[in-house]
Design an enzyme around this catalytic site. Structure first.
Site, PDB file in Angstrom:
ATOM      1  N   ASP A   1      -0.383  -5.578  -5.683  1.00  0.00           N
ATOM      2  CA  ASP A   1      -0.253  -6.854  -5.742  1.00  0.00           C
ATOM      3  C   ASP A   1       0.925  -7.496  -6.579  1.00  0.00           C
ATOM      4  OD1 ASP A   1      -1.596  -9.310  -5.793  1.00  0.00           O
ATOM      5  OD2 ASP A   1      -2.954  -8.884  -7.216  1.00  0.00           O
TER       6      ASP A   1
ATOM      7  N   ASN B   1      -7.127 -11.393   3.961  1.00  0.00           N
ATOM      8  CA  ASN B   1      -5.771 -11.857   3.962  1.00  0.00           C
ATOM      9  C   ASN B   1      -5.595 -12.507   5.163  1.00  0.00           C
ATOM     10  OD1 ASN B   1      -4.236  -8.751   2.370  1.00  0.00           O
ATOM     11  ND2 ASN B   1      -4.700 -10.835   1.519  1.00  0.00           N
TER      12      ASN B   1
HETATM   13  C1  FPP Z   1      -0.152  -8.499  -2.544  1.00  0.00           C
HETATM   14  O1  FPP Z   1       0.684  -9.596  -2.912  1.00  0.00           O
HETATM   15  C2  FPP Z   1       0.387  -7.975  -1.550  1.00  0.00           C
HETATM   16  C3  FPP Z   1      -0.174  -8.071   0.090  1.00  0.00           C
HETATM   17  C4  FPP Z   1      -1.054  -8.762   0.495  1.00  0.00           C
HETATM   18  C5  FPP Z   1       0.659  -7.123   1.259  1.00  0.00           C
HETATM   19  C6  FPP Z   1       1.143  -5.829   0.594  1.00  0.00           C
HETATM   20  C7  FPP Z   1       2.320  -5.680   1.647  1.00  0.00           C
HETATM   21  C8  FPP Z   1       3.503  -5.076   1.402  1.00  0.00           C
HETATM   22  C9  FPP Z   1       3.987  -4.268   0.103  1.00  0.00           C
HETATM   23  C10 FPP Z   1       4.508  -4.818   2.674  1.00  0.00           C
HETATM   24  C11 FPP Z   1       4.610  -3.901   3.569  1.00  0.00           C
HETATM   25  C12 FPP Z   1       3.542  -3.066   3.487  1.00  0.00           C
HETATM   26  C13 FPP Z   1       3.761  -1.889   4.318  1.00  0.00           C
HETATM   27  C14 FPP Z   1       2.986  -0.714   3.964  1.00  0.00           C
HETATM   28  C15 FPP Z   1       5.060  -1.636   4.893  1.00  0.00           C
HETATM   29  P1  FPP Z   1       0.399 -11.210  -3.001  1.00  0.00           P
HETATM   30  O2  FPP Z   1       1.025 -11.646  -1.691  1.00  0.00           O
HETATM   31  O3  FPP Z   1      -1.184 -11.201  -2.994  1.00  0.00           O
HETATM   32  O4  FPP Z   1       1.090 -11.338  -4.273  1.00  0.00           O
HETATM   33  P2  FPP Z   1       0.733 -12.749  -5.166  1.00  0.00           P
HETATM   34  O5  FPP Z   1      -0.808 -12.270  -5.696  1.00  0.00           O
HETATM   35  O6  FPP Z   1       1.404 -12.685  -6.300  1.00  0.00           O
HETATM   36  O7  FPP Z   1       0.522 -14.025  -4.643  1.00  0.00           O
END
Ligand code: FPP
Length: 248
Positions: free
Chosen positions: A25, A73
């Site tokens: 996250d 998501n």
């Molecule tokens: C949460 O951060 C992250 C995600 C929803 C996606 C995770 C994806 C990756 C790490 C990239 C690619 C993955 C692979 C396996 C290649 P957020 O967007 O919810 O962050 P925030 O809470 O700060 O908005």
């Protein structure tokens, strides 16, 4: 209590979890703080995936499960969803050799059928290729939701009961566990969540029943080998009791 340095030799760890699960996250916040688009945060987050994969192998963690995309998501802006799917695709192309060389098998859990066809095909091919010779397992939770997983398990059990294949009175915890997405995978002993949120967010609710939880304020794009080892050290300092008598 030992100093938590994150720089220790992993061989010093008395107790390495066999399975670590991670809620990655903070990509969006990481990007926002730098005045960058959210997708840049996800891109940098993909670098952390690579770093943590290597660190997990170094520490001899056999299973690593990453929450890459939740069922919730899908409601994100179309552009971000597409961007994440692209990143996943690029990740597979770019790290295919890394996975093969390091004997890491890829597996997935979730509503894979909801992913774009191209991504599904690539996943299927890579899963097949990496399953031939492996020592470690990377599990990507994709379009994953734990309540849905448990509901699907209940549905499968109910179907068997209705067909007379299973006695409802014989349903145990083990029966439920056997009908989850990856019944052969041991439960995670450690769950790491980055960026400070104290929530499970519908992630592995059944499987995390006895897991140690480790939450760090570090955003996922800044979570690399050192931070991963710090989490392992913290895990080593916990006394695990499973509801019984303290074991150390
Ligand atoms: C949460 O951060 C992250 C995600 C929803 C996606 C995770 C994806 C990756 C790490 C990239 C690619 C993955 C692979 C396996 C290649 P957020 O967007 O919810 O962050 P925030 O809470 O700060 O908005």
């Amino acid at each position: 209590m030992n100093e938590v340095s994150g720089k220790l030799e992993t061989s010093q760890l008395a107790n390495v979890p066999e399975h670590v699960a991670i809620i990655m996250d903070g990509n969006g916040r990481w990007a926002k703080e730098r005045g960058l688009p959210r997708l840049k945060g996800h891109e940098e987050g993909a670098q952390s995936v690579r770093a943590v994969l290597r660190a997990a192998k170094k520490a001899q963690v056999n299973y690593l499960t990453l929450y890459a995309f939740s069922t919730e998501n899908w409601v994100r802006p179309e552009e971000e969803v597409q961007g994440l799917m692209n990143l996943l695709s690029i990740f597979m192309d770019r790290y295919k050799n890394d996975l093969l060389k390091n004997k890491i098998r890829l597996r997935v859990m979730g509503q894979i059928e909801r992913l774009p066809q191209k991504v599904q095909k690539k996943l299927a091919k890579l899963m097949e290729e990496t399953a031939r010779d492996y020592e470690y397992t990377l599990i990507l939770a994709l379009s994953y939701g734990s309540r849905l997983e448990i509901a699907e398990a209940a549905k499968a059990i109910a179907r068997k009961a209705a067909a007379g294949e299973l006695d409802p009175e014989a349903v145990t915890e083990e029966t439920v566990a056997q009908h989850l997405y990856l019944p052969d995978v041991p439960d995670p002993e450690l769950m790491i969540r980055t960026s400070g949120e104290l929530r499970l967010s519908n992630f592995l609710l059944w499987q995390l029943s006895y897991a140690e939880l480790y939450v760090t304020d570090t955003y996922w794009p800044d979570f690399r080998e050192e931070q991963f080892f710090q989490a392992l050290e913290a895990f080593n300092q916990r006394g695990r009791r499973y509801g019984g008598v303290k074991n150390k």
